[in-house]
Design a protein around this motif. Structure first.
Motif, short mmCIF file in Angstrom:
data_model
loop_
_atom_site.label_atom_id
_atom_site.label_comp_id
_atom_site.label_asym_id
_atom_site.label_seq_id
_atom_site.Cartn_x
_atom_site.Cartn_y
_atom_site.Cartn_z
N VAL A 1 0.87 -1.17 0.00
CA VAL A 1 0.00 0.00 0.00
C VAL A 1 0.91 1.22 0.00
CG1 VAL A 1 -1.72 1.29 1.30
CG2 VAL A 1 -1.79 -1.22 1.28
N SER A 2 0.74 2.10 -0.96
CA SER A 2 1.69 3.20 -1.08
C SER A 2 1.33 4.34 -0.12
CB SER A 2 1.73 3.72 -2.51
OG SER A 2 0.83 4.79 -2.65
N GLY B 1 -2.72 2.91 7.67
CA GLY B 1 -2.78 2.86 9.13
C GLY B 1 -3.97 2.06 9.63
N THR B 2 -5.15 2.33 9.06
CA THR B 2 -6.36 1.64 9.51
C THR B 2 -6.26 0.15 9.21
OG1 THR B 2 -7.39 3.59 8.56
CG2 THR B 2 -8.84 1.99 9.57
N TRP B 3 -5.81 -0.13 8.01
CA TRP B 3 -5.75 -1.53 7.57
C TRP B 3 -4.78 -2.34 8.44
CZ3 TRP B 3 -1.61 -3.46 4.04
CH2 TRP B 3 -1.83 -4.80 3.66
N LEU B 4 -3.56 -1.84 8.60
CA LEU B 4 -2.60 -2.55 9.45
C LEU B 4 -3.11 -2.64 10.89
CD1 LEU B 4 0.94 -1.28 8.29
CD2 LEU B 4 -0.08 -3.54 7.94
N GLY B 5 -3.74 -1.54 11.35
CA GLY B 5 -4.30 -1.53 12.70
C GLY B 5 -5.33 -2.64 12.88
N ASN B 6 -6.19 -2.79 11.86
CA ASN B 6 -7.21 -3.84 11.95
C ASN B 6 -6.58 -5.23 11.97
OD1 ASN B 6 -9.31 -2.08 12.03
ND2 ASN B 6 -9.66 -2.09 9.80
N ARG B 7 -5.60 -5.43 11.11
CA ARG B 7 -5.00 -6.76 11.02
C ARG B 7 -4.13 -7.09 12.24
NH1 ARG B 7 -5.28 -10.04 6.80
NH2 ARG B 7 -4.97 -11.43 8.54
N LEU B 8 -3.45 -6.08 12.80
CA LEU B 8 -2.61 -6.33 13.96
C LEU B 8 -3.39 -6.26 15.28
CD1 LEU B 8 -0.37 -6.04 11.82
CD2 LEU B 8 0.98 -4.78 13.47
N GLY B 9 -4.65 -5.78 15.15
CA GLY B 9 -5.51 -5.78 16.33
C GLY B 9 -5.18 -4.70 17.35
N ARG B 10 -4.53 -3.65 16.90
CA ARG B 10 -4.24 -2.51 17.78
C ARG B 10 -3.81 -1.34 16.92
NH1 ARG B 10 -0.88 -5.66 21.40
NH2 ARG B 10 -2.37 -7.15 20.63
N PRO B 11 -3.88 -0.13 17.47
CA PRO B 11 -3.50 1.04 16.66
C PRO B 11 -2.08 0.91 16.14
CG PRO B 11 -4.41 1.72 18.79
CD PRO B 11 -4.26 0.24 18.84
N GLY C 1 3.68 0.66 2.99
CA GLY C 1 3.87 -0.44 3.91
C GLY C 1 3.23 -1.72 3.40
N ARG C 2 3.42 -2.78 4.17
CA ARG C 2 2.81 -4.05 3.78
C ARG C 2 2.53 -4.90 5.01
NH1 ARG C 2 4.74 -7.03 0.00
NH2 ARG C 2 5.95 -5.47 -1.12
N LEU C 3 1.66 -5.88 4.80
CA LEU C 3 1.36 -6.85 5.84
C LEU C 3 2.34 -8.01 5.68
CD1 LEU C 3 -0.86 -7.39 8.02
CD2 LEU C 3 -2.03 -8.75 6.29
N GLY D 1 3.64 -6.06 10.49
CA GLY D 1 3.63 -5.04 9.43
C GLY D 1 5.01 -4.50 9.16
N GLN D 2 5.17 -3.92 7.97
CA GLN D 2 6.44 -3.28 7.64
C GLN D 2 6.15 -1.94 6.97
OE1 GLN D 2 8.69 -4.40 4.10
NE2 GLN D 2 10.50 -4.76 5.37
#
Lengths: 168, 257
Positions: free
Chosen positions: B142-143, B151-161, B177-179, B188-189
């Protein structure tokens, strides 16, 4: 009871500083301090009357440090060999880097010399107190101090290092 | 030298450095040092070093006392530890009773139990760094154009802000970044780039536990700085100097609480 707790708590900050400088690692230092105080509590009644609290606690910490050090030497593999800890303090990055430089400098000294210079020059113990804490004759303490100072002078004046350069 | 006084010795010089002489002796040593400039320079250097050690280490003893070191907490932990040890000893006794000399193996377990350093995430972060940093076509998933979404997407997948730190003041432009698959689930990275094209990554992985100090490691030409924020394990990786990594990490840290 109350005053005893307050007395010990007042010493803990000094113990933490000494342990941090001794081990070069804030987390390990705090574990060492915790062990020291727990040991002190369990031996409170064995303490010689009239013995001052601060040197006594430093003596316990020194003994625990030495036995932990020996244990570490016996461990064959050290997986964290290339990982060093930069302790977090509530201070600026510059101060932190300067602290790191001083810890690096101290880590170049043998354990016993580092202990001698820290007890005398940083913690302000008298020669008599410091040699008692380290359980060595005063003459031995003096020669360790001398060697520590010689080594530190040498390190500080090594041209490329500039390790003691003030940041500000 | 005045007759009847002891000659100046190494012990006097040490005591001079440590301020342990009485006035009369100190005056004598000072007088002697004036006549011995080489040694005076040495002694002055010693004083300077001692002062530097004292001043630099002073802040370590001048902080508020962490809760861990309140006496009531120390005492409570000591009791817990005792209870725990009693349980272990009881278990060992039972085992010895059951298996005879076989119970001896428990000895080893009783001796361990120290906290482990964050290492698996450093390995994972380095691996991800090495794979995606040389990538020309798809360095990120995601560019940076979709920064908020990232931010929202990684936050959702990692289960925290998940913070997306702005490091432009540090000379780092966000690429995106990427998952990633982490050791215990999603990680995440984030990838940043300097003006000269050097790439720096920030690896993020959910964790529980108390915030930690920075741990620095170097592997070949890249350095890693790992720490724990309380909710995330973070690893900053890049082909830059340690002090530079520390400086950047200080900017990231407040955002990642």
């Amino acid at each position: 009871m109350k005053t005893r707790d307050q007395e010990i708590e007042a010493c803990i900050l000094h113990l933490r500083r000494f342990a941090h400088a001794l081990t070069g690692d804030g987390d390990r230092a705090d574990d060492l301090v915790q062990d020291t105080v727990e040991r002190a509590l369990s031996r409170w009644n064995l303490r010689k009357p009239g013995l001052e609290l601060r040197p006594w606690l430093f003596t316990i910490l020194r003994n625990l440090h030495i036995s932990a050090h020996r244990r570490a030497l016996r461990m064959v593999s050290d997986q964290h060999a290339d990982i060093e800890t930069v302790h977090s303090l509530d201070s600026s990055a510059e101060q932190r880097i300067e602290l790191k430089q001083v810890l690096d400098l101290l880590s170049a000294l043998p354990d016993e010399q580092r202990m001698a210079i820290l007890l005398v020059s940083v913690e302000g113990f008298s020669y008599a107190e410091a040699s008692k804490i380290m359980n060595i004759p005063q003459g031995t303490l003096m020669s360790r101090l001398n060697r520590a100072r010689g080594k530190l002078r040498e390190l500080v004046s090594t041209p490329p290092a500039q390790r003691l350069r003030r940041v500000k | 030298m005045t007759q009847g006084t002891r000659p100046i010795g190494e012990d006097d010089l040490n005591a001079y450095v440590d301020g342990a002489l009485d006035d009369a002796r100190r005056a004598l040593v000072e007088q002697w040092l004036r006549a011995h400039p080489d040694i005076r320079r040495r002694v002055e250097k010693d004083i300077e070093i001692a002062r530097h050690l004292r001043e630099t280490l002073a802040p370590l003893g001048d902080v508020s006392l962490p809760d861990r070191f309140r006496m009531e907490n120390l005492r409570a932990r000591r009791r817990q530890r005792w209870a725990g040890r009693l349980r272990q000893v009881a278990a060992a006794v039972v085992l010895v009773a059951i298996s005879g000399a076989g119970g001896w193996i428990l000895r080893g377990q009783l001796a361990t139990g120290a906290g482990a350093a964050p290492e698996t995430e450093v390995v994972a972060a380095l691996a991800a760094h090495r794979v995606f940093v040389p990538e020309k076509l798809h360095p990120v998933e995601v560019s940076a154009k979709a920064r908020d979404h990232l931010g929202t997407w990684l936050g959702n997948r990692l289960g925290r802000p998940v913070p997306i730190p702005d490091l432009t003041d540090e000379g780092l432009t966000l690429m995106g970044g990427r998952l990633l698959p982490g050791p215990d689930g999603p990680a995440g990275q984030l990838m940043y780039q300097t003006a000269s094209g050097k790439r720096v990554t920030l690896y993020l992985q959910p964790t529980r536990g108390k915030a930690s100090a920075f741990a620095f490691a170097r592997k070949g030409d890249v350095g890693t700085l790992a720490w724990r924020s309380g909710r995330l394990d973070l690893v900053l990786t890049g082909p830059i100097a340690r002090d530079e990594l520390i400086r950047i990490a200080h900017v990231i840290r407040p955002a990642a609480l």
